[in-house]
Design an enzyme around this catalytic site. Structure first.
Site, PDB file in Angstrom:
ATOM      1  N   THR A  39     -27.809-102.005 -25.711  1.00 33.22           N
ATOM      2  CA  THR A  39     -28.184-103.327 -26.215  1.00 33.22           C
ATOM      3  C   THR A  39     -29.159-102.985 -27.315  1.00 33.22           C
ATOM      4  O   THR A  39     -29.467-101.813 -27.530  1.00 33.22           O
ATOM      5  CB  THR A  39     -28.833-104.131 -25.050  1.00 33.22           C
ATOM      6  OG1 THR A  39     -27.829-104.434 -24.090  1.00 33.22           O
ATOM      7  CG2 THR A  39     -29.500-105.417 -25.481  1.00 33.22           C
ATOM      8  N   THR A  89     -26.568-107.848 -27.945  1.00 31.46           N
ATOM      9  CA  THR A  89     -25.807-106.823 -27.228  1.00 31.46           C
ATOM     10  C   THR A  89     -24.298-106.997 -27.325  1.00 31.46           C
ATOM     11  O   THR A  89     -23.798-108.099 -27.538  1.00 31.46           O
ATOM     12  CB  THR A  89     -26.216-106.840 -25.731  1.00 31.46           C
ATOM     13  OG1 THR A  89     -25.630-105.736 -25.052  1.00 31.46           O
ATOM     14  CG2 THR A  89     -25.802-108.130 -25.042  1.00 31.46           C
TER      15      THR A  89
END
Ligand code: GLY
Length: 587
Positions: A397, A415
């Site tokens: 992420t 993400t």
């Protein structure tokens, strides 16, 4: 100070807790108290970046430069965030994205705060058992690799909404740096090159007839190579011209849906794209000591869990015990165990399930959670709750933090879920699609691919958002901006943000020291504390193991924090994580 804590302990905590003794006088400064050479405080000694007017901290130097240039050109923190999000989609394709989602927390200079939820949604044809075979067993890999793994992307609409409401510079200007980077090429860092080499087989297997992210001569990527992304530049150009319609309608949408539905593998429809809308949500804004924590509400679990963690350990003299002292580690592990058990049981998309946020964050509830704690023995996770852990996120992420010259602050965590998401690159679009569907519990009560289990609150339903751990957070003190914090790291996001905040507020570290500081993590199940090399001394490890704690040194590092601290003279300290290519650029 010590007396105050002791009195508080006596009123709030069971006798066994209050009896825990030695505290040290606080010097008011960070002190690393261990004289054990097996323990170190920091991953690196990298210093922070100090600037007067504005700061951008992100996962890639080129993206941070883009953001700082926008600030210098008179853009505000939201303008810079939009430009950085699109730049990261080009320069950091493992997590920066067009085909994913995320959360934005904004604190305006006057103290008002807002958040945008641009989390992906389950497609209209999604359903609770879509990853199960006819016998009800999970189909391995179906929720993580390939076209069925994707939720409906939210990032483009999230940025469009942020700009629509708060942007100062023209949208066109904010897209241009990303277009230039995609057209002219990005010089690969060693880490980015390694990442692409590692997924070569998936790229070839999942994207037949295309050579996206494969070097023209088929050889391995090396640091210094130039990655040119012409199709991605085309998509960015359409977004630049048409705003959200450049992605959710027209040519890009047609290409996306055609590719996702290749051989009937995926289920995202044109209607799903048209229907996608980011949501403005009320931030979680809660006091902690004399600070105010402004953070992300559900469908992130991060905000509630962060406030729970801070409050659960508030009555303990963490500062006097010392950073990573045995007592501090033990109560932090026990708080993490209990908070992650709550996460499992109660949290999900608030548009679908009722989340008892106020109760979970209340002092009275949190203090009751200590009733089965004992200093001499680890609590057994099995006895904490009959609940089960919801979807676990992988470690890929990305987070960025921005403060502009007027003091507006933005924290964004975004993400694709796993590194490079589903590994599907949209043909003719050149961008990765997320594998965020794996953040749902794909079969409640059954371990998912990470060995963890989920429950009904986070089960798949059409149009539902999957639970997240992303924790973009802003902290104020005395009505003024103090800190902007966040990190990638899947379920470790929450504990890394928690520890980084404590490192500054309790242990007096600088922003960069707090980022550099070694981290540890416990998430209730599995009943295991993982820690970065040297984070715990051998003596601490023996002591905790003697009490029944299961400990494991991580092979990898934990987190890639990108944070900003406002210093007493008003200047800004950017703290970007030496564990990655992360860089702060200020002016
Ligand atoms: N996929 C990472 C998260 O949402 O927490």
């Amino acid at each position: 100070m010590i007396l105050r804590y002791t009195a508080l302990l006596a009123t709030l905590l069971p006798v066994t807790l209050a009896a825990q003794a030695p505290v040290r006088e606080s010097t008011g400064f960070y002190q690393f108290l261990s004289d054990d050479p097996t323990q170190k405080p920091f991953y690196s000694d990298q210093p922070g970046v100090i600037a007067k007017n504005g700061m951008v901290a992100s996962a890639h130097p080129a993206a941070s430069r883009v953001g700082a240039d926008i600030l210098k050109a008179g853009g505000n923190a939201v303008d810079a965030a939009v430009a950085v999000q699109f730049a990261l989609a080009v320069v950091h394709p493992s997590a920066g994205n067009l085909g994913g989602g995320g959360f934005l927390v904004l604190r305006e200079k006057d103290g008002k705060s807002y958040s945008i939820d641009f989390r992906e949604k389950a497609p209209g044809k999604g359903h609770a058992d879509m990853y199960l075979d006819k016998d009800g067993n999970v189909v391995p890999g179906a929720s993580t690799l390939g076209r069925l793994a994707s939720g409906v992307p939210g990032s483009v609409d999230g940025m469009f909404e942020a700009h629509r409401k708060y942007g100062k510079l023209p949208w066109k200007q904010l897209l241009q740096p990303a277009i230039d980077l995609a057209r002219n090429g990005v010089v690969q860092t060693e880490r980015e090159a390694r990442g692409l080499n590692a997924i070569k087989k998936d790229l070839l297997d999942l994207n037949p007839g295309t050579k996206y992210f494969i070097k023209p001569d088929g050889s391995e990527w090396n640091a210094g190579d130039l990655l040119v992304q012409k199709d991605l530049a085309g998509v960015l150009k359409r977004i630049q011209k048409k705003g959200r319609d450049g992605f959710y309608n027209g040519k890009t949408a047609r290409k996306l849906v055609k590719d996702i539905n290749y051989k009937g593998e995926g289920i995202i429809s044109r209607q799903d794209l048209r229907d996608y809308h980011a949501q403005w949500r009320n931030t979680i804004t809660e006091p902690y000591k004399n600070y105010k924590i402004i953070t992300m509400p559900p469908p992130s679990s991060g905000g509630i869990a962060l406030v729970q963690l801070l409050r659960a350990t508030e009555p303990f003299p963490l500062r006097q015990w010392g950073w990573h002292s045995d007592s501090a580690i033990q109560v932090m592990i026990e708080a993490e165990r209990r908070v992650y058990a709550d996460r499992a049981k109660f949290l999900g998309d608030p548009d679908f399930v009722k989340v008892p946020a106020e109760t979970l964050m209340s002092q009275s509830y949190l203090q009751k959670r200590w009733s089965d704690f004992a200093w001499d023995k680890a609590t057994d996770s099995k006895n904490i709750s009959g609940g089960v852990l919801p979807g676990y996120e992988s470690l890929e992420t990305t987070h960025f933090s921005i403060v502009d010259k007027d003091g507006n602050a933005v924290a964004v965590t975004t993400t694709l879920n796993g590194g490079y998401g589903s590994r599907v690159v949209i043909k003719g679009g050149g961008f990765f699609m997320n594998n965020e569907m794996d953040d749902f519990s794909i079969k409640p009560g059954t371990p998912n691919m990470y060995g963890l289990i989920g429950n009904k609150a986070n089960a798949i339903a059409p149009g539902k958002r999957m639970l997240s751990s992303m924790t973009p957070t802003i902290i104020e003190k005395d009505g003024k901006l103090l800190m902007v914090v966040g990190t990638p790291g899947g379920s470790t996001i929450i504990t890394s943000v928690y520890q980084t905040i404590l490192n500054v507020l309790e242990h007096g570290m600088t922003m960069q020291q707090a980022v550099n500081a070694l981290k540890f993590h416990h998430q209730w199940l599995p009943d295991l504390t993982t820690f970065e090399a040297n984070a715990f001394s051998e003596k601490t490890i023996k002591n905790l193991q003697g009490k029944g704690y299961f400990l494991e040194q991580q092979r990898n590092t934990i987190g890639r924090m990108d944070c900003i601290l406002v210093l007493p003279d008003g200047s800004l300290e950017g703290g970007s994580d030496p564990r990655g290519d992360d860089t702060s650029v200020g002016y």
